[in-house]
Design an enzyme around this catalytic site. Structure first.
Site, PDB file in Angstrom:
ATOM      1  N   ARG A  44       0.862  -1.186   0.000  1.00  0.00           N
ATOM      2  CA  ARG A  44       0.000   0.000   0.000  1.00  0.00           C
ATOM      3  C   ARG A  44       0.892   1.228   0.000  1.00  0.00           C
ATOM      4  O   ARG A  44       2.101   1.130   0.142  1.00  0.00           O
ATOM      5  CB  ARG A  44      -1.027  -0.006   1.138  1.00  0.00           C
ATOM      6  CG  ARG A  44      -0.653  -0.622   2.438  1.00  0.00           C
ATOM      7  CD  ARG A  44       0.478   0.045   3.156  1.00  0.00           C
ATOM      8  NE  ARG A  44       0.210   1.469   3.319  1.00  0.00           N
ATOM      9  CZ  ARG A  44       1.121   2.378   3.565  1.00  0.00           C
ATOM     10  NH1 ARG A  44       2.401   2.032   3.652  1.00  0.00           N
ATOM     11  NH2 ARG A  44       0.805   3.636   3.716  1.00  0.00           N
ATOM     12  N   GLY A  45       0.234   2.404  -0.155  1.00  0.00           N
ATOM     13  CA  GLY A  45       1.004   3.638  -0.337  1.00  0.00           C
ATOM     14  C   GLY A  45       1.061   3.932  -1.833  1.00  0.00           C
ATOM     15  O   GLY A  45       1.355   3.029  -2.635  1.00  0.00           O
ATOM     16  N   ASP A 235      -2.351  10.949  -2.245  1.00  0.00           N
ATOM     17  CA  ASP A 235      -2.665   9.868  -3.190  1.00  0.00           C
ATOM     18  C   ASP A 235      -3.056  10.399  -4.565  1.00  0.00           C
ATOM     19  O   ASP A 235      -2.913   9.705  -5.569  1.00  0.00           O
ATOM     20  CB  ASP A 235      -3.780   8.976  -2.634  1.00  0.00           C
ATOM     21  CG  ASP A 235      -3.224   8.107  -1.521  1.00  0.00           C
ATOM     22  OD1 ASP A 235      -3.101   8.603  -0.382  1.00  0.00           O
ATOM     23  OD2 ASP A 235      -2.860   6.956  -1.799  1.00  0.00           O
ATOM     24  N   LYS A 246      -4.933   9.863   3.071  1.00  0.00           N
ATOM     25  CA  LYS A 246      -5.528   8.963   4.068  1.00  0.00           C
ATOM     26  C   LYS A 246      -6.599   9.656   4.896  1.00  0.00           C
ATOM     27  O   LYS A 246      -6.428  10.801   5.306  1.00  0.00           O
ATOM     28  CB  LYS A 246      -4.401   8.435   4.957  1.00  0.00           C
ATOM     29  CG  LYS A 246      -4.786   7.490   6.057  1.00  0.00           C
ATOM     30  CD  LYS A 246      -5.689   6.347   5.638  1.00  0.00           C
ATOM     31  CE  LYS A 246      -5.182   5.567   4.458  1.00  0.00           C
ATOM     32  NZ  LYS A 246      -6.243   4.707   3.855  1.00  0.00           N
TER      33      LYS A 246
HETATM   34  O1  MRU Z   1      -4.490   3.240   2.281  1.00  0.00           O
HETATM   35  P1  MRU Z   1      -3.014   3.487   2.161  1.00  0.00           P
HETATM   36  O2  MRU Z   1      -2.231   2.969   3.304  1.00  0.00           O
HETATM   37  O3  MRU Z   1      -2.485   3.019   0.828  1.00  0.00           O
HETATM   38  O4  MRU Z   1      -2.888   5.068   2.177  1.00  0.00           O
HETATM   39  C1  MRU Z   1      -1.631   5.652   2.089  1.00  0.00           C
HETATM   40  C2  MRU Z   1      -1.678   7.125   2.159  1.00  0.00           C
HETATM   41  O5  MRU Z   1      -2.720   7.741   2.251  1.00  0.00           O
HETATM   42  C3  MRU Z   1      -0.378   7.838   1.999  1.00  0.00           C
HETATM   43  O6  MRU Z   1      -0.376   9.032   2.724  1.00  0.00           O
HETATM   44  C4  MRU Z   1      -0.165   8.155   0.507  1.00  0.00           C
HETATM   45  O7  MRU Z   1      -0.315   6.994  -0.270  1.00  0.00           O
HETATM   46  C5  MRU Z   1       1.152   8.747   0.237  1.00  0.00           C
HETATM   47  S1  MRU Z   1       2.408   7.570   0.563  1.00  0.00           S
HETATM   48  C6  MRU Z   1       3.880   8.045   0.046  1.00  0.00           C
END
Ligand code: MRU
Length: 347
Positions: A44-45, A235, A246
């Protein structure tokens, strides 16, 4: 160690569902399992799922028995659709898949095997570039952190959220590695606890000073004057600077403005989606309510209780002090500064 990589004809990734308890890898033999790993958040990320999808496309090409470029394209089109549907909000995923599909459709390849090799090289380049870009963001952003500061961070934006190094947590890492003395408060980030499980694990590896706090405590530490800076990831960033991140980011942004605290997002230009005028157009993922009712398999209420579980929210651009990118820090008005950094201009 990389979050995701190509390993002996498979896609190898760290299983982030097991961190911080154990560091284990999974080797995925086909693009269908890469898509499933993105959906179930093994990986994830935003940048990490972009690179994973790119390797997923390379895997799809290697899985396919196609002998001609034309028939390989049919198999790649099916893989692209499945990978792009695996999570909707982070644009890095569609960005990476589209890059590989554009390459596949470019008529440059005389054989299916040439195309297979080119797709793997391109996926590898996306992964390598991600690490270099994160290091540039780290060095551009670390000037925001002063000795003695306490910095608030949300979710996980570190090495685990990228191929390596990180975005907002990468800025924190760059400041730490440059010898600055500061403290970091990590929002635990309900319901998946990326802050408590993943960011704290990364801070432990680094040996940096941190405390995990309940999400609901961020306002308390802002009001007390302790927090001097907020750093989060993104994202998807629309052309006007509104951005999805997030769930919980929006309320932190509002609290930061109320308390006069600078609030920055840190993201590569591959997270900017200039095709969207504003954040209202960003698709927001709604995840299984079981993540709220039964986090990590532990029932906190009977499973028939009702719940909602939006995975992201949108923060309007007026709350942003700036956007740290690999090409410099974009400042308002973002329509102009974002267009420039996406075009590769250093600002
Ligand atoms: O649901 P996730 O864990 O994939 O969400 C991740 C985030 O919201 C991060 O802040 C975003 O992807 C940036 S990560 C470099």
């Amino acid at each position: 160690m990389r979050t995701v990589e190509w390993h002996e004809g498979k896609v190898r990734m760290i299983d982030q569902r097991r961190i911080p308890w154990e560091l284990v890898h999974v080797d995925l033999p086909d693009y269908q399992s890469v898509a499933a790993a993105i959906t179930d958040m093994t990986v994830r990320g935003a940048p990490a799922i972009g690179a994973s999808a790119a390797f997923g496309m390379a895997l799809a090409a290697h899985q396919s028995r196609a002998i001609t470029v034309e028939t390989l394209l049919i198999d790649l089109t099916a893989a692209a659709a499945m990978l792009k549907a695996s999570r909707p909000t982070a644009v890095n995923l569609a960005w990476a898949v589209d890059l590989l599909m554009d390459m596949a459709r470019s008529n440059e390849f005389s054989s299916a095997d040439d195309l297979r090799e080119a797709l793997l090289r391109e996926a590898q380049r996306i992964a390598d570039d991600d690490v270099a870009i994160n290091q540039r963001m780290g060095s551009n952003g670390q000037v925001l952190i002063q000795n003695g500061d306490t910095v608030l961070h949300h979710c996980n934006t570190g090495a685990l959220a990228t191929v390596d190094y990180g975005t907002a947590l990468g800025v924190i890492r760059a400041a730490f590695e440059s010898g600055k003395q500061f403290h970091v408060l990590l929002d635990e980030t309900r319901p998946r606890l990326q802050g408590a499980r993943l960011s704290a694990w990364e801070m432990e590896q680094l040996g940096a000073s941190y405390d995990i706090i309940p999400d609901t405590a961020a306002g308390f530490y802002m009001q007390s004057g302790e927090i001097k800076l907020v750093l989060v990831g993104a994202d998807r960033i629309a052309a006007n600077g509104d951005f999805a991140n997030k769930i919980g980011t929006y309320q932190i942004a509002v609290l930061a403005k109320e308390n006069g605290i600078p609030f920055y997002t840190v993201a590569p230009t591959s997270t900017v989606d200039l095709s969207l005028k504003s954040g209202a157009e960003i698709p927001i993922e709604e995840r299984d309510k079981a993540e709220v009712l039964t986090p990590f398999g532990n029932a906190i209420v009977p499973p028939h209780f009702k719940a909602r579980n939006p995975a992201f929210d949108v923060t309007p651009n007026r709350y942003l002090s700036g956007i740290v990118t690999e090409n410099g820090i974009a400042r308002p008005p973002f329509e102009d500064s974002l267009r420039r950094v996406v075009a590769g201009e250093q600002i």
